[in-house]
Design an enzyme around this catalytic site. Structure first.
Site, PDB file in Angstrom:
ATOM      1  N   GLU A 250       1.616   6.168  -7.231  1.00  9.15           N
ATOM      2  CA  GLU A 250       0.555   7.083  -7.659  1.00  9.15           C
ATOM      3  C   GLU A 250       1.013   8.535  -7.523  1.00  9.15           C
ATOM      4  O   GLU A 250       0.735   9.372  -8.395  1.00  9.15           O
ATOM      5  CB  GLU A 250      -0.709   6.838  -6.830  1.00  9.15           C
TER       6      GLU A 250
ATOM      7  N   TYR B 165       0.814  -1.210   0.000  1.00  6.90           N
ATOM      8  CA  TYR B 165       0.000   0.000   0.000  1.00  6.90           C
ATOM      9  C   TYR B 165       0.853   1.268   0.000  1.00  6.90           C
ATOM     10  O   TYR B 165       0.586   2.180  -0.797  1.00  6.90           O
ATOM     11  CB  TYR B 165      -0.967  -0.008   1.183  1.00  6.90           C
TER      12      TYR B 165
END
Length: 337
Positions: free
Chosen positions: A268, A261
């Site tokens: 991102e 994560y």
């Protein structure tokens, strides 16, 4: 007595019977009239045999009668059939048994309906998770094979190779947020919406609308990290639908997110940072405020705000997943005596 075509009717609450028959007195016309104590239905049902006529008369209101006929003295020819006789207590017990049987039938039908709905929900969730698992598995295998064959060159063609499948899976992921919102699943709504919005913003806006971004290596890392997470998450939920617990898969589901994560969030963020000069240069999604302000608002301004929201969303999801992991693998408190 042999009965031949009896005339049986009920008029004004009186049973009329008349028949030609051969009895103890030879061939004669036999008839009688019976006035009932309370109202009855005017449609008698009878069955004719060689020896007798069975007449069935129904009460208009199902209740206990003190006697059969209006006259207190019973006619001499009228005798009770004790094989079918019920006194008041017997009738109450019979009615209670019938009511209990009816309630049990309704209860079983209700339980069957609930069980059917539960099975339908499980089947629906199983199929959804299966489709998502197959989609993300295909992307994961595709990117892995291409990397081993082409090396770093595969990074720059990732979008054109698997974008269609990624579009499909991420659009289908809207179902997860809806399931959480309407209570089909027990997943909290906010983490589901945050992940859905974050990924779709990166996929459809940051990468999907700009060809200059689609050839960058960061696309490979974003897609690869997303797929790696999901190939463990979706089969875990898929097996949960059929009450199966594979301990290795459960451990992976609640462990691999710890490194993946943050790495996915970092990938991102890199894609957003790399897209800022591209959006500034092309002016896409930028606009000018109306008179009298007439200030040009660049889309890069919203991208910078999104960067802050990106790490805030990571914190919310990280905390949620950490609580889930503690619920499964947290240390049990020792009892103090």
């Amino acid at each position: 007595m042999e009965n031949q075509n009896p005339a049986i009717s009920i008029a004004e609450n009186v049973l009329h019977f008349k028949a030609q028959g051969h009895g103890a007195k030879g061939d004669n016309v036999y008839e009688f009239h019976l006035e009932f104590l309370d109202p009855v239905k005017p449609e008698p049902v009878y069955k004719l045999t060689q020896r007798q006529v069975n007449i069935t008369v129904q009460k208009k209101v199902s209740q206990w009668w003190e006697r059969l006929t209006k006259q207190e003295k019973r006619p001499l020819f009228l005798a009770p059939d004790f094989d079918r006789w019920l006194d008041e207590s017997d009738a109450e017990m019979e009615l209670r048994a019938k009511e209990e049987e009816r309630l049990n039938k309704l209860r079983m039908e209700s339980e069957g309906s609930v069980e059917t709905l539960i099975n339908m929900k499980k089947g629906y969730l199983f199929m959804y998770n299966l489709v998502q698992f197959l989609g993300f598995s295909w992307m994961f295998v595709n990117m892995t094979v291409r990397f081993f064959i082409l090396g770093k060159e595969s990074f720059y063609d990732t979008f054109h190779s698997i974008a269609d499948m990624m579009y499909f899976c991420q659009m289908l992921a809207v179902v997860e947020a809806i399931n959480a919102a309407i209570g089909v699943t027990k997943s909290p709504v906010i983490p589901s919406v945050i992940q859905l919005f974050g990924r779709n913003f990166i996929l459809f806006i940051v990468i999907g609308t700009m060809e200059e971004m689609q050839n960058k290596a960061v696309v490979f890392f974003v897609f690869y990290l997303w797929s790696t997470i999901e190939i463990f998450r979706y089969p875990y939920y898929m097996l949960s639908c059929i009450d199966m617990d594979w301990k290795v898969l459960t451990w992976l589901r609640y462990t691999v997110w710890i490194p993946l994560y943050p790495l996915g969030c970092l990938a991102e963020a890199v894609s957003v940072i790399q897209s800022i000069p591209v959006f500034n240069e092309t002016g896409r999604f930028s606009f000018t405020l109306p008179y009298p302000m007439e200030i040009k608002v660049r889309f890069s301004f919203f991208l910078q705000i999104y960067l802050i929201m990106l790490f805030l969303g990571l914190y919310i999801n990280f905390r949620h997943l950490y609580k889930q992991r503690r619920r499964h693998y947290g240390q049990k408190k020792k009892k103090i005596h």
